[in-house]
Design an enzyme around this catalytic site. Structure first.
Site, PDB file in Angstrom:
ATOM      1  NE  ARG A  50      -1.321   2.755   2.694  1.00 30.05           N
ATOM      2  CZ  ARG A  50      -0.968   3.958   3.105  1.00 30.05           C
ATOM      3  NH1 ARG A  50      -1.005   4.999   2.270  1.00 30.05           N
ATOM      4  NH2 ARG A  50      -0.542   4.156   4.351  1.00 30.05           N
ATOM      5  CG  ASP A  51       3.348   4.271   2.959  1.00 29.99           C
ATOM      6  OD1 ASP A  51       3.261   5.159   2.097  1.00 29.99           O
ATOM      7  OD2 ASP A  51       3.860   4.466   4.073  1.00 29.99           O
ATOM      8  CG  HIS A  59       5.216   4.784   8.816  1.00 31.69           C
ATOM      9  ND1 HIS A  59       4.426   3.826   8.228  1.00 31.69           N
ATOM     10  CD2 HIS A  59       5.657   5.575   7.801  1.00 31.69           C
ATOM     11  CE1 HIS A  59       4.384   4.035   6.915  1.00 31.69           C
ATOM     12  NE2 HIS A  59       5.123   5.091   6.634  1.00 31.69           N
ATOM     13  CG  HIS A  86       8.693   8.134   4.726  1.00 29.21           C
ATOM     14  ND1 HIS A  86       8.156   8.274   3.465  1.00 29.21           N
ATOM     15  CD2 HIS A  86       7.721   7.562   5.482  1.00 29.21           C
ATOM     16  CE1 HIS A  86       6.910   7.808   3.459  1.00 29.21           C
ATOM     17  NE2 HIS A  86       6.627   7.389   4.669  1.00 29.21           N
ATOM     18  CB  CYS A 111       3.891  10.997   1.490  1.00 33.23           C
ATOM     19  SG  CYS A 111       2.288  11.742   1.812  1.00 33.23           S
ATOM     20  CG  ASN A 131       7.606   3.661   3.759  1.00 31.25           C
ATOM     21  OD1 ASN A 131       7.067   4.247   4.671  1.00 31.25           O
ATOM     22  ND2 ASN A 131       7.049   3.548   2.551  1.00 31.25           N
TER      23      ASN A 131
END
Length: 290
Positions: free
Chosen positions: A16-17, A207, A209, A240, A249
């Protein structure tokens, strides 16, 4: 000797991300292949898709099919549901774990979904109520938990206002996102330590990056603050769409290698990740020739 947990949970967010910002449409079959490879590597959970309008995130237009595939595999997965309509789609798709997100920075929230932080939190109340009625697991993302690409520094008070509301609403876990990748180990350690002191019963997730190549250092800082759950993305996929310049990430394979070397159990078969990482990078226009 460092005081660190013996075991951590790594939640894979690549499907997803990691893929949401890719400009080239990725066939659903290739997404399924990626998810299958990750499942075989031993992940206990992954973030699979997002029930968002394809106009805004075209890459997630196959959310229902991806959810059906994960249900078929039997792997626990999270689906992003940022509003009531997306929650209804997730319920219809028999999703068991959902995620909502609110930016600690109102400037980011306005750029992202055209709502203030307070307006987003108010909408979350209805989402939480409906999801809890169906015994759904709720992950609550706090975007721009450390800094914001639009307003710059984000204060602890701004972060705490969102966390406090999520705790009151009954979030099953609260995930602090370094959305633009500008966090450093000092602020990460400080913020997680303070939040754990304020909310000792809450479950927090890190989380990070890797914009400034600080993702692993920030994971270690959070680990030392008592955090034992982390998101990562295979091959370092990600970025993002509402945070200009944000890189991918924390790379899953790098995270697993670090924890293995430290003697921290992850439950992930590192030797299986090389092939999965190569495949993941082949899906990305940014990483295809990495």
């Amino acid at each position: 000797m460092l005081s660190i947990p013996k075991k951590v949970e790594i939640i894979e967010v690549g499907p997803r991300d990691g893929l949401q910002n890719e400009p080239r449409p990725i066939p659903t079959g290739q997404k399924k292949e990626l998810i299958s490879g990750l499942a075989k590597a031993g992940f206990s959970r992954l973030e699979a898709t997002a029930f968002v309008h394809p106009k805004w995130v075209p890459q997630m237009s196959d959310a229902e099919e991806i959810a059906a595939y994960c249900n078929q595999l039997g792997i626990p997965y999270i689906a992003l549901t940022p509003n009531l309509k997306s929650l209804e789609r997730a319920i219809a798709a028999n999703v068991k774990q959902i995620a909502v997100f609110v930016g600690a920075s109102t400037a980011f929230n306005m750029k992202n979904i055209n709502k203030t932080t307070k307006q987003s939190l108010d909408e979350c109340e209805i989402i939480f109520e409906k999801a809890k009625d169906r015994n759904m697991f709720i992950r609550a993302y706090v975007s721009t938990a450390f800094s914001c690409p639009y307003q710059g520094d984000v204060s602890f008070d701004e972060l705490n206002e969102v966390c406090k509301r999520f705790v009151r609403l009954g979030a099953d876990e609260i995930d602090l996102g370094d959305t633009n990748g500008f966090a450093n180990p000092q602020i990460v350690y400080d913020r997680f330590s303070r939040l754990k002191e304020l909310y000792p019963d809450a479950v927090f997730v890190g989380h990070f990056h890797d914009t400034k190549k600080m993702a692993l250092a920030n994971v270690l800082a959070a680990l030392l603050a008592g955090i034992d759950k982390f998101d990562s993305s295979i091959g370092g996929l990600g970025g993002c769409p509402f945070s200009p310049g944000a890189k991918g990430n924390a790379a899953t394979e790098e995270l697993i290698w670090m924890f293995n070397e430290m003697g921290v159990e992850t439950g992930i078969a590192y030797e299986r990740l090389e092939g999965v990482s190569a495949f993941a990078k082949s899906l990305s226009t940014r990483l295809a020739n990495y």
